[in-house]
Design a protein around this motif. Structure first.
Motif, mmCIF file in Angstrom:
data_model
loop_
_atom_site.group_PDB
_atom_site.id
_atom_site.type_symbol
_atom_site.label_atom_id
_atom_site.label_comp_id
_atom_site.label_asym_id
_atom_site.label_seq_id
_atom_site.Cartn_x
_atom_site.Cartn_y
_atom_site.Cartn_z
ATOM 1 N N SER A 1 -26.320 -35.353 5.724
ATOM 2 C CA SER A 1 -26.272 -35.849 4.351
ATOM 3 C C SER A 1 -26.207 -37.375 4.345
ATOM 4 O O SER A 1 -25.685 -38.001 5.255
ATOM 5 C CB SER A 1 -25.083 -35.263 3.598
ATOM 6 O OG SER A 1 -23.882 -35.796 4.086
ATOM 7 N N LEU B 1 -17.705 -30.175 -3.979
ATOM 8 C CA LEU B 1 -19.076 -30.037 -4.444
ATOM 9 C C LEU B 1 -19.155 -30.429 -5.914
ATOM 10 O O LEU B 1 -18.386 -29.938 -6.738
ATOM 11 C CB LEU B 1 -19.538 -28.589 -4.246
ATOM 12 C CG LEU B 1 -21.024 -28.325 -4.315
ATOM 13 C CD1 LEU B 1 -21.759 -29.108 -3.225
ATOM 14 C CD2 LEU B 1 -21.294 -26.841 -4.158
ATOM 15 N N GLU C 1 -23.231 -37.366 0.073
ATOM 16 C CA GLU C 1 -21.769 -37.419 -0.035
ATOM 17 C C GLU C 1 -21.396 -38.770 -0.614
ATOM 18 O O GLU C 1 -21.815 -39.806 -0.109
ATOM 19 C CB GLU C 1 -21.122 -37.248 1.335
ATOM 20 C CG GLU C 1 -19.611 -37.398 1.292
ATOM 21 C CD GLU C 1 -18.963 -37.364 2.665
ATOM 22 O OE1 GLU C 1 -17.729 -37.283 2.713
ATOM 23 O OE2 GLU C 1 -19.682 -37.454 3.688
ATOM 24 N N VAL D 1 -31.940 -34.521 -1.423
ATOM 25 C CA VAL D 1 -31.307 -34.351 -0.110
ATOM 26 C C VAL D 1 -29.798 -34.300 -0.301
ATOM 27 O O VAL D 1 -29.283 -34.811 -1.298
ATOM 28 C CB VAL D 1 -31.678 -35.507 0.856
ATOM 29 C CG1 VAL D 1 -33.179 -35.531 1.142
ATOM 30 C CG2 VAL D 1 -31.220 -36.842 0.320
ATOM 31 N N PRO D 2 -29.067 -33.715 0.627
ATOM 32 C CA PRO D 2 -27.599 -33.704 0.503
ATOM 33 C C PRO D 2 -27.028 -35.119 0.517
ATOM 34 O O PRO D 2 -27.437 -35.963 1.311
ATOM 35 C CB PRO D 2 -27.142 -32.930 1.743
ATOM 36 C CG PRO D 2 -28.327 -32.143 2.172
ATOM 37 C CD PRO D 2 -29.531 -32.968 1.795
ATOM 38 N N THR E 1 -29.881 -34.691 -6.419
ATOM 39 C CA THR E 1 -30.604 -35.375 -5.357
ATOM 40 C C THR E 1 -31.460 -34.393 -4.551
ATOM 41 O O THR E 1 -31.086 -33.232 -4.386
ATOM 42 C CB THR E 1 -29.618 -36.080 -4.416
ATOM 43 O OG1 THR E 1 -28.717 -35.106 -3.872
ATOM 44 C CG2 THR E 1 -28.825 -37.149 -5.152
ATOM 45 N N GLU F 1 -25.632 -29.348 -6.815
ATOM 46 C CA GLU F 1 -26.189 -28.465 -5.787
ATOM 47 C C GLU F 1 -26.252 -29.127 -4.424
ATOM 48 O O GLU F 1 -26.068 -28.478 -3.398
ATOM 49 C CB GLU F 1 -27.572 -27.978 -6.208
ATOM 50 C CG GLU F 1 -27.515 -26.966 -7.338
ATOM 51 C CD GLU F 1 -28.863 -26.353 -7.615
ATOM 52 O OE1 GLU F 1 -29.683 -26.227 -6.685
ATOM 53 O OE2 GLU F 1 -29.084 -25.987 -8.776
ATOM 54 N N THR F 2 -26.528 -30.432 -4.410
ATOM 55 C CA THR F 2 -26.659 -31.139 -3.137
ATOM 56 C C THR F 2 -25.688 -32.306 -3.006
ATOM 57 O O THR F 2 -25.717 -33.018 -2.015
ATOM 58 C CB THR F 2 -28.090 -31.676 -2.962
ATOM 59 O OG1 THR F 2 -28.402 -32.511 -4.074
ATOM 60 C CG2 THR F 2 -29.100 -30.544 -2.851
ATOM 61 N N ALA F 3 -24.855 -32.516 -4.010
ATOM 62 C CA ALA F 3 -23.943 -33.666 -4.000
ATOM 63 C C ALA F 3 -22.491 -33.225 -3.857
ATOM 64 O O ALA F 3 -22.095 -32.199 -4.401
ATOM 65 C CB ALA F 3 -24.108 -34.474 -5.290
ATOM 66 N N ARG F 4 -21.743 -34.024 -3.143
ATOM 67 C CA ARG F 4 -20.313 -33.779 -3.000
ATOM 68 C C ARG F 4 -19.582 -35.103 -3.017
ATOM 69 O O ARG F 4 -20.168 -36.158 -2.773
ATOM 70 C CB ARG F 4 -20.020 -32.971 -1.742
ATOM 71 C CG ARG F 4 -20.495 -33.597 -0.483
ATOM 72 C CD ARG F 4 -20.434 -32.622 0.694
ATOM 73 N NE ARG F 4 -21.176 -33.208 1.800
ATOM 74 C CZ ARG F 4 -20.708 -33.372 3.008
ATOM 75 N NH1 ARG F 4 -19.497 -32.961 3.307
ATOM 76 N NH2 ARG F 4 -21.420 -33.931 3.943
#
Length: 171
Positions: free
Chosen positions: A2, A92, A26, A23-24, A21, A95-98
Motif C-alpha cells: 500500500s 479501514l 494508508e 490502489v491500497p 483510491t 474499500e482500499t483506504a485505511r
C-alpha cells in the motif's frame, strides 16, 4: 504494497477521492489532528467559502468522527495512545483506504515556523519516511523555505503521488 501518506484527519473528510483510491493507501494521522475534528464541528467559523459546501464538509466530518468513535475503532485508537509515537492498528475507511493514528508527541523541532499539528505532521513524515499530503499551498512553501527534509504533495497532485515510485519519497 500500500502507498502511505501523512495527512490531517480533516483532509479525509473534505476530499472524498482520498477514500476511493485505485490502489491500497494508508493514511498516517497524528492524534492531535483527530482532536481538531471536534473543534471543526463545534466552530462557527466556516471551513469552506460556500455555505452549502461548508455544511456538506461539516456533515462529512461528523460522519468520520462517528465512525472513529465506534467501539472497535475507538479501542484501536486508544491502544495506540499508550506510549509516545505508538501507532494504532489500521482502521479501514474505504474499500482500499485505511487510517493509522500516531501518538506524535514532539512539537519542539519546528515550533517556531509551524503550528503544533503541522509540526507533528512533519515529524511523522520524517520518522516514518512517508510523504506528506496537504491542501495548503502556504504550508508547502513554508516547508520548502525551512528546508524541512520531507516529500510533500499538494492534494491536486494526489493521483501523481499514487502513481509515483513508492520508494522515491525522500528529497
Amino acid at each position: 504494497m500500500s502507498r502511505q501518506f501523512v495527512t490531517e484527519a480533516v483532509m479525509l473528510a473534505i476530499y472524498g477521492e482520498l477514500l476511493l483510491t485505485p490502489v491500497p493507501v494508508e493514511y498516517m494521522v497524528p492524534y492531535t489532528s483527530l482532536l481538531e475534528l471536534y473543534e471543526f464541528i463545534s466552530s462557527d467559523e466556516p471551513l469552506m467559502s460556500n455555505s452549502d459546501d461548508d455544511k456538506h464538509v461539516k456533515e462529512k466530518i461528523k460522519e468520520l468522527v462517528a465512525y472513529l468513535e465506534e467501539p472497535l475503532n475507538k479501542k484501536k485508537i486508544q491502544k495506540g495512545l499508550n506510549m509516545p509515537w505508538a501507532k494504532s492498528s489500521s482502521i479501514l475507511i474505504g474499500e482500499t483506504a485505511r487510517i493509522t493514528v500516531i501518538n506524535a508527541m514532539d512539537t519542539a523541532p519546528y515550533g517556531e515556523f509551524f503550528d503544533p499539528v503541522e509540526t507533528e505532521l512533519l515529524l511523522v513524515s520524517q520518522r516514518e519516511q512517508v510523504p506528506l499530503l496537504t491542501d495548503q499551498p502556504e504550508l508547502i512553501h513554508r516547508i520548502i523555505d525551512a528546508s524541512v527534509p520531507v516529500t510533500v504533495y499538494d492534494i491536486d497532485d494526489f493521483q501523481f503521488a499514487l502513481e509515483s515510485d513508492p520508494f522515491s519519497h525522500h528529497l
